[in-house]
Design a protein around this motif. Sequence first.
Motif, PDB file in Angstrom:
ATOM      1  N   ASP A 102      -9.628   1.171  -5.419  1.00 44.15           N
ATOM      2  CA  ASP A 102      -8.421   0.388  -5.660  1.00 44.15           C
ATOM      3  C   ASP A 102      -8.348  -0.683  -4.587  1.00 44.15           C
ATOM      4  O   ASP A 102      -7.533  -0.623  -3.678  1.00 44.15           O
ATOM      5  CB  ASP A 102      -7.185   1.292  -5.625  1.00 44.15           C
ATOM      6  CG  ASP A 102      -5.947   0.613  -6.190  1.00 44.15           C
ATOM      7  OD1 ASP A 102      -6.073  -0.512  -6.702  1.00 44.15           O
ATOM      8  OD2 ASP A 102      -4.876   1.208  -6.111  1.00 44.15           O
TER       9      ASP A 102
ATOM     10  N   MET B 158       0.817  -1.181   0.000  1.00 42.87           N
ATOM     11  CA  MET B 158       0.000   0.000   0.000  1.00 42.87           C
ATOM     12  C   MET B 158       0.873   1.262   0.000  1.00 42.87           C
ATOM     13  O   MET B 158       0.551   2.223  -0.672  1.00 42.87           O
ATOM     14  CB  MET B 158      -0.928  -0.026   1.216  1.00 42.87           C
ATOM     15  CG  MET B 158      -1.857   1.147   1.235  1.00 42.87           C
ATOM     16  SD  MET B 158      -2.922   1.366   2.672  1.00 42.87           S
ATOM     17  CE  MET B 158      -3.337  -0.229   3.202  1.00 42.87           C
TER      18      MET B 158
ATOM     19  N   TYR C  34      -3.178  -7.072  -5.384  1.00 44.34           N
ATOM     20  CA  TYR C  34      -2.148  -6.825  -6.392  1.00 44.34           C
ATOM     21  C   TYR C  34      -1.610  -8.139  -6.940  1.00 44.34           C
ATOM     22  O   TYR C  34      -1.604  -9.162  -6.267  1.00 44.34           O
ATOM     23  CB  TYR C  34      -0.987  -6.029  -5.797  1.00 44.34           C
ATOM     24  CG  TYR C  34      -1.359  -4.631  -5.395  1.00 44.34           C
ATOM     25  CD1 TYR C  34      -1.777  -3.705  -6.329  1.00 44.34           C
ATOM     26  CD2 TYR C  34      -1.296  -4.237  -4.062  1.00 44.34           C
ATOM     27  CE1 TYR C  34      -2.129  -2.420  -5.960  1.00 44.34           C
ATOM     28  CE2 TYR C  34      -1.641  -2.953  -3.683  1.00 44.34           C
ATOM     29  CZ  TYR C  34      -2.051  -2.048  -4.635  1.00 44.34           C
ATOM     30  OH  TYR C  34      -2.398  -0.779  -4.270  1.00 44.34           O
TER      31      TYR C  34
ATOM     32  N   LEU D 236       1.217   8.145   3.540  1.00 41.41           N
ATOM     33  CA  LEU D 236       0.542   7.069   4.249  1.00 41.41           C
ATOM     34  C   LEU D 236       0.507   7.391   5.732  1.00 41.41           C
ATOM     35  O   LEU D 236       1.530   7.705   6.335  1.00 41.41           O
ATOM     36  CB  LEU D 236       1.278   5.738   4.028  1.00 41.41           C
ATOM     37  CG  LEU D 236       0.724   4.538   4.793  1.00 41.41           C
ATOM     38  CD1 LEU D 236      -0.687   4.200   4.312  1.00 41.41           C
ATOM     39  CD2 LEU D 236       1.637   3.341   4.630  1.00 41.41           C
TER      40      LEU D 236
ATOM     41  N   ASP E 298       2.167   2.118  -3.521  1.00 44.20           N
ATOM     42  CA  ASP E 298       1.069   2.600  -4.366  1.00 44.20           C
ATOM     43  C   ASP E 298       0.734   4.050  -4.029  1.00 44.20           C
ATOM     44  O   ASP E 298       0.569   4.880  -4.917  1.00 44.20           O
ATOM     45  CB  ASP E 298      -0.161   1.710  -4.188  1.00 44.20           C
ATOM     46  CG  ASP E 298      -1.289   2.090  -5.120  1.00 44.20           C
ATOM     47  OD1 ASP E 298      -1.076   2.033  -6.352  1.00 44.20           O
ATOM     48  OD2 ASP E 298      -2.362   2.454  -4.628  1.00 44.20           O
TER      49      ASP E 298
END
Length: 162
Positions: free
Chosen positions: A74, A1, A78, A12, A4
């Motif tokens: 999203d 995460m 992945y 984050l 991304d």
Amino acid sequence: MLVDIVSKNGNLLLNVVQTPEGDLEQDVLDILEEIAKWTPVNGEGIYGTRPWKVYGEGPSINNQEKGRFGGVKDVRPYMSTDIRFTTKDNDLFAYCMDSPTDDIRISSLGRNSNLIDSKVKSVKMLGSDEKLKWKQEPDALIIHKPAKLPDWKVIGFQVSFR
């Protein structure tokens, strides 16, 4: 995460929840331990970087469901073919969002791509001294799967240009 979010010029925020007694649950400790192992090796492609011309490529980008506020959701897991990019100085960092099971194919870095101005000079896996085999074809940069992969899922590569 984290990768991304950084590839999209974001930050984050980690929420570390304590129990009423002030302790940390084991799953929270596991997440923090994993970040603590991953960051020193892969942080070069995180700290002080900027987003690249595109944030990434791969299946998770195709056919994204619309979000509530006009963006996109999203939430799919992945795959190893999902790649995220960051850049710093003259280097591009490409992260496989799941541990690769085969050679890594990065379409955005093919010789005929309109995203790059020069040929690839070198490719190295972050945190490894292993000499990688790679070739830049017209439609993609192909990185042969390294013999030894790190224990974590997100694998970083540093790509330098001529």
